[in-house]
Design a protein around this motif. Structure first.
Motif, PDB file in Angstrom:
ATOM      1  N   THR A  69       0.979  -1.268   0.072  1.00 21.42           N
ATOM      2  CA  THR A  69      -0.010   0.047  -0.040  1.00 21.42           C
ATOM      3  C   THR A  69       0.664   1.137  -0.144  1.00 21.42           C
ATOM      4  OG1 THR A  69      -0.223   0.257   2.608  1.00 21.42           O
ATOM      5  CG2 THR A  69      -1.946  -1.007   1.257  1.00 21.42           C
ATOM      6  N   GLY A  70       2.101   1.090   0.378  1.00 23.01           N
ATOM      7  CA  GLY A  70       2.915   2.246   0.528  1.00 23.01           C
ATOM      8  C   GLY A  70       2.733   3.233   1.791  1.00 23.01           C
ATOM      9  N   THR A  71       2.000   2.804   2.647  1.00 23.45           N
ATOM     10  CA  THR A  71       1.616   3.525   3.800  1.00 23.45           C
ATOM     11  C   THR A  71       1.463   2.664   5.138  1.00 23.45           C
ATOM     12  OG1 THR A  71      -0.942   3.466   3.609  1.00 23.45           O
ATOM     13  CG2 THR A  71       0.447   5.317   2.370  1.00 23.45           C
ATOM     14  N   ARG A  72       1.752   3.381   6.097  1.00 22.94           N
ATOM     15  CA  ARG A  72       1.520   2.666   7.453  1.00 22.94           C
ATOM     16  C   ARG A  72       0.925   3.827   8.652  1.00 22.94           C
ATOM     17  NH1 ARG A  72       2.028  -3.035   9.287  1.00 22.94           N
ATOM     18  NH2 ARG A  72       2.313  -3.157  11.350  1.00 22.94           N
ATOM     19  N   ALA A  73       0.173   3.370   9.403  1.00 22.16           N
ATOM     20  CA  ALA A  73      -0.227   4.208  10.388  1.00 22.16           C
ATOM     21  C   ALA A  73       0.703   4.123  11.661  1.00 22.16           C
ATOM     22  CB  ALA A  73      -1.734   4.117  10.752  1.00 22.16           C
ATOM     23  N   PHE A  74       1.084   4.979  12.396  1.00 24.23           N
ATOM     24  CA  PHE A  74       1.722   5.054  13.509  1.00 24.23           C
ATOM     25  C   PHE A  74       1.560   6.097  14.461  1.00 24.23           C
ATOM     26  CE2 PHE A  74       5.345   5.603  16.209  1.00 24.23           C
ATOM     27  CZ  PHE A  74       5.878   4.637  16.624  1.00 24.23           C
ATOM     28  N   TRP A  75       1.069   5.853  15.912  1.00 22.47           N
ATOM     29  CA  TRP A  75       0.808   6.785  16.607  1.00 22.47           C
ATOM     30  C   TRP A  75      -0.247   7.509  15.949  1.00 22.47           C
ATOM     31  CZ3 TRP A  75       1.755   6.592  21.633  1.00 22.47           C
ATOM     32  CH2 TRP A  75       1.671   7.730  22.537  1.00 22.47           C
ATOM     33  N   THR A  76      -0.199   8.948  15.952  1.00 25.82           N
ATOM     34  CA  THR A  76      -0.925   9.829  15.271  1.00 25.82           C
ATOM     35  C   THR A  76      -0.852  10.287  13.863  1.00 25.82           C
ATOM     36  OG1 THR A  76       0.023  11.571  16.170  1.00 25.82           O
ATOM     37  CG2 THR A  76      -1.502  10.739  17.586  1.00 25.82           C
ATOM     38  N   ILE A  77      -0.097   9.401  13.436  1.00 31.49           N
ATOM     39  CA  ILE A  77       0.461   9.983  11.992  1.00 31.49           C
ATOM     40  C   ILE A  77       0.442   8.599  10.882  1.00 31.49           C
ATOM     41  CG2 ILE A  77       2.052  11.859  12.679  1.00 31.49           C
ATOM     42  CD1 ILE A  77       4.464  10.177  12.346  1.00 31.49           C
ATOM     43  N   ASP A  78       0.362   9.205   9.681  1.00 29.54           N
ATOM     44  CA  ASP A  78       0.550   8.078   8.625  1.00 29.54           C
ATOM     45  C   ASP A  78       1.811   8.342   7.978  1.00 29.54           C
ATOM     46  OD1 ASP A  78      -1.922   6.676   8.957  1.00 29.54           O
ATOM     47  OD2 ASP A  78      -3.072   8.401   7.982  1.00 29.54           O
ATOM     48  N   LEU A  79       2.567   7.133   7.545  1.00 32.15           N
ATOM     49  CA  LEU A  79       4.043   7.211   7.269  1.00 32.15           C
ATOM     50  C   LEU A  79       4.145   6.686   5.924  1.00 32.15           C
ATOM     51  CD1 LEU A  79       5.882   6.343  10.217  1.00 32.15           C
ATOM     52  CD2 LEU A  79       5.994   8.534   9.209  1.00 32.15           C
ATOM     53  N   HIS A  80       4.779   7.161   4.726  1.00 30.76           N
ATOM     54  CA  HIS A  80       5.083   6.610   3.543  1.00 30.76           C
ATOM     55  C   HIS A  80       6.040   5.645   3.862  1.00 30.76           C
ATOM     56  CE1 HIS A  80       2.503   9.256   1.259  1.00 30.76           C
ATOM     57  NE2 HIS A  80       2.942  10.219   1.538  1.00 30.76           N
ATOM     58  N   VAL A  81       6.096   4.420   3.592  1.00 32.65           N
ATOM     59  CA  VAL A  81       7.160   3.330   3.439  1.00 32.65           C
ATOM     60  C   VAL A  81       7.089   2.503   2.429  1.00 32.65           C
ATOM     61  CG1 VAL A  81       6.731   3.225   6.215  1.00 32.65           C
ATOM     62  CG2 VAL A  81       5.535   1.514   4.593  1.00 32.65           C
ATOM     63  N   GLY A  82       8.194   1.836   2.141  1.00 31.05           N
ATOM     64  CA  GLY A  82       8.603   0.952   1.061  1.00 31.05           C
ATOM     65  C   GLY A  82       9.801   0.151   1.387  1.00 31.05           C
ATOM     66  N   PRO A  83      10.438  -0.638   0.216  1.00 29.80           N
ATOM     67  CA  PRO A  83      11.535  -1.347   0.254  1.00 29.80           C
ATOM     68  C   PRO A  83      12.661  -0.573   0.789  1.00 29.80           C
ATOM     69  CG  PRO A  83      10.201  -2.059  -1.512  1.00 29.80           C
ATOM     70  CD  PRO A  83       9.449  -0.762  -0.912  1.00 29.80           C
ATOM     71  N   VAL A  87       9.482  -1.148   8.304  1.00 33.20           N
ATOM     72  CA  VAL A  87       8.113  -1.202   8.729  1.00 33.20           C
ATOM     73  C   VAL A  87       7.710  -0.749   9.960  1.00 33.20           C
ATOM     74  CG1 VAL A  87       5.514  -2.283   8.507  1.00 33.20           C
ATOM     75  CG2 VAL A  87       7.295  -2.542   6.782  1.00 33.20           C
ATOM     76  N   PRO A  88       7.122   0.250  10.180  1.00 30.98           N
ATOM     77  CA  PRO A  88       6.865   0.702  11.659  1.00 30.98           C
ATOM     78  C   PRO A  88       5.922  -0.316  12.290  1.00 30.98           C
ATOM     79  CG  PRO A  88       6.623   2.731  10.281  1.00 30.98           C
ATOM     80  CD  PRO A  88       6.925   1.424   9.406  1.00 30.98           C
ATOM     81  N   ARG A  89       6.142  -0.356  13.635  1.00 28.27           N
ATOM     82  CA  ARG A  89       5.431  -1.441  14.426  1.00 28.27           C
ATOM     83  C   ARG A  89       4.496  -0.858  15.542  1.00 28.27           C
ATOM     84  NH1 ARG A  89       9.078  -4.162  11.259  1.00 28.27           N
ATOM     85  NH2 ARG A  89       8.919  -6.188  10.774  1.00 28.27           N
ATOM     86  N   ALA A  90       3.425  -1.224  15.858  1.00 31.59           N
ATOM     87  CA  ALA A  90       2.745  -0.946  16.940  1.00 31.59           C
ATOM     88  C   ALA A  90       3.509  -0.869  18.404  1.00 31.59           C
ATOM     89  CB  ALA A  90       1.178  -1.565  17.209  1.00 31.59           C
ATOM     90  N   THR A 121      10.020   7.657  11.775  1.00 33.64           N
ATOM     91  CA  THR A 121       8.962   6.996  12.632  1.00 33.64           C
ATOM     92  C   THR A 121       8.621   7.742  13.740  1.00 33.64           C
ATOM     93  OG1 THR A 121       8.988   4.832  11.742  1.00 33.64           O
ATOM     94  CG2 THR A 121       7.994   4.885  13.668  1.00 33.64           C
ATOM     95  N   LEU A 122       9.608   7.569  14.713  1.00 34.10           N
ATOM     96  CA  LEU A 122       9.606   7.985  16.031  1.00 34.10           C
ATOM     97  C   LEU A 122       9.641   9.571  15.992  1.00 34.10           C
ATOM     98  CD1 LEU A 122      11.794   5.293  17.750  1.00 34.10           C
ATOM     99  CD2 LEU A 122       9.237   5.716  18.031  1.00 34.10           C
ATOM    100  N   LEU A 123      10.750  10.089  15.316  1.00 31.59           N
ATOM    101  CA  LEU A 123      10.809  11.632  15.392  1.00 31.59           C
ATOM    102  C   LEU A 123       9.801  12.343  14.763  1.00 31.59           C
ATOM    103  CD1 LEU A 123      12.541  14.165  15.618  1.00 31.59           C
ATOM    104  CD2 LEU A 123      13.096  13.826  13.283  1.00 31.59           C
ATOM    105  N   LEU A 124       9.188  12.015  13.801  1.00 33.96           N
ATOM    106  CA  LEU A 124       7.890  12.593  13.393  1.00 33.96           C
ATOM    107  C   LEU A 124       6.572  12.392  14.158  1.00 33.96           C
ATOM    108  CD1 LEU A 124       8.221  12.015   9.673  1.00 33.96           C
ATOM    109  CD2 LEU A 124       8.965  14.210  10.998  1.00 33.96           C
ATOM    110  N   ALA A 125       6.486  11.284  14.997  1.00 37.76           N
ATOM    111  CA  ALA A 125       5.500  10.738  15.820  1.00 37.76           C
ATOM    112  C   ALA A 125       5.441  11.770  17.008  1.00 37.76           C
ATOM    113  CB  ALA A 125       5.323   9.550  15.833  1.00 37.76           C
ATOM    114  N   ALA A 126       6.803  12.158  17.633  1.00 32.46           N
ATOM    115  CA  ALA A 126       7.141  12.921  18.760  1.00 32.46           C
ATOM    116  C   ALA A 126       6.865  14.388  18.272  1.00 32.46           C
ATOM    117  CB  ALA A 126       8.607  12.673  19.278  1.00 32.46           C
ATOM    118  N   LEU A 127       7.322  14.712  17.123  1.00 27.96           N
ATOM    119  CA  LEU A 127       6.981  16.322  16.835  1.00 27.96           C
ATOM    120  C   LEU A 127       5.528  16.627  16.606  1.00 27.96           C
ATOM    121  CD1 LEU A 127       9.838  16.891  14.347  1.00 27.96           C
ATOM    122  CD2 LEU A 127       9.737  17.795  16.581  1.00 27.96           C
ATOM    123  N   ASP A 128       4.893  15.618  16.228  1.00 27.11           N
ATOM    124  CA  ASP A 128       3.289  15.736  16.136  1.00 27.11           C
ATOM    125  C   ASP A 128       2.627  15.831  17.268  1.00 27.11           C
ATOM    126  OD1 ASP A 128       0.955  15.669  13.994  1.00 27.11           O
ATOM    127  OD2 ASP A 128       0.359  13.966  15.474  1.00 27.11           O
TER     128      ASP A 128
END
Length: 272
Positions: A69-83, A87-90, A121-128
């Motif tokens: 899908t090219g995306t993954r939800a993490f904390w309060t944000i959605d992230l673009h991911v790929g090869p 992959v961000p994990r809960a 993953t962690l940085l952008l979730a924390a900044l949000d």
């Protein structure tokens, strides 16, 4: 085939996954270009799109859903991911939970450092989480940094996130209120699910014979980076609580262990 039949068939093909039905729903929603929530509310209103079969075939070959899908939800944000990126994990949200608890009743951290930021993953979730904070994300992978920059822009956080290529904290001399890191911690030769072993980058997974190689470096670098009253939240493997904590204790730091929602050791909460 109706959408309900397509989901049932796909979930059977994804039996290797503990979230087979969810995987099928996410892929069908992606093929329809709608949210999963919208799909579930309007399931009988849609035909099965032609592209769904190809997406299901990729998942049946154990490719991670987030890569498809090219995306993954993490904390309060959605992230673009790929090869090329982990992959961000809960489970990693445990680090944000620990940080929120540490700064409860305060204005929160003003300076944040994420070592091994991956797609941010962690940085952008924390900044949000803390709108007044600024942060730095470091990674050794140019591919990962490319995703991180894209995510920072998409989330409107680029002005508060400095992203740079680096080798853990080498060359960093500033101090930070919050340090986050999810280093590689899998033992060399450990058996992993095929969707992890065959697709995700080995450099983000494996860390020597006991999985502790990178903790040795981070524990040595950490003390001068922590601002007074600051905290480092360090992800660990479920069986590494005592062994990883010992490396930070040996540096004169205080350590407690935070458990994830599965009641497994997941985060070292490290203070000066």
């Amino acid at each position: 085939m109706t959408p309900r039949e397509a989901l049932r068939d796909a979930a059977r093909r994804f039996a290797f996954s503990p979230t087979a039905r969810l995987d099928a729903e996410l892929l069908l929603a992606h093929a329809l270009n709608i949210t999963r929530e919208r799909l579930l509310l309007t399931l009988d209103d849609h035909p099965v799109p032609d592209g769904f079969a190809a997406l299901a075939a990729r998942r049946a070959a154990h490719e991670p859903v987030a890569y498809i899908t090219g995306t993954r939800a993490f904390w309060t944000i959605d992230l673009h991911v790929g090869p090329g990126v982990l992959v961000p994990r809960a489970d990693s949200e445990t680090l944000l939970d620990a940080a929120v608890d540490h700064f409860k009743g305060t204005q929160g951290p003003r300076r944040i450092l994420d070592l091994g930021t991956g797609p941010g993953t962690l940085l952008l979730a924390a900044l949000d989480q803390w709108p007044d904070a600024h942060g730095e994300g470091v990674d050794a992978s140019d591919t990962a940094l490319g995703y991180a920059r894209r995510n920072a822009e998409a989330l409107g956080l680029a002005a508060r996130a400095r992203l740079a290529r680096g080798d853990w904290a080498d060359g960093i001399t500033a101090t930070y209120d919050l340090i986050l890191t999810n280093p590689p911690y899998v033992e060399a030769g450990a058996a992993l699910p095929e969707e992890v072993a065959a697709y995700e980058p080995a450099a983000a997974l494996f860390a020597g014979a006991d999985g502790l190689d990178d903790y040795h470096r981070i524990a040595r670098q950490l003390p001068p980076l922590l601002a007074p009253g600051g905290v480092a939240c360090v992800e660990i493997g479920a069986d590494q609580g005592r062994s990883a904590a010992a490396l930070f204790l040996d540096r004169g730091l205080s350590v407690s262990i935070r458990r994830d929602l599965g009641d497994r050791d997941r985060c070292l909460v490290v203070t000066g």
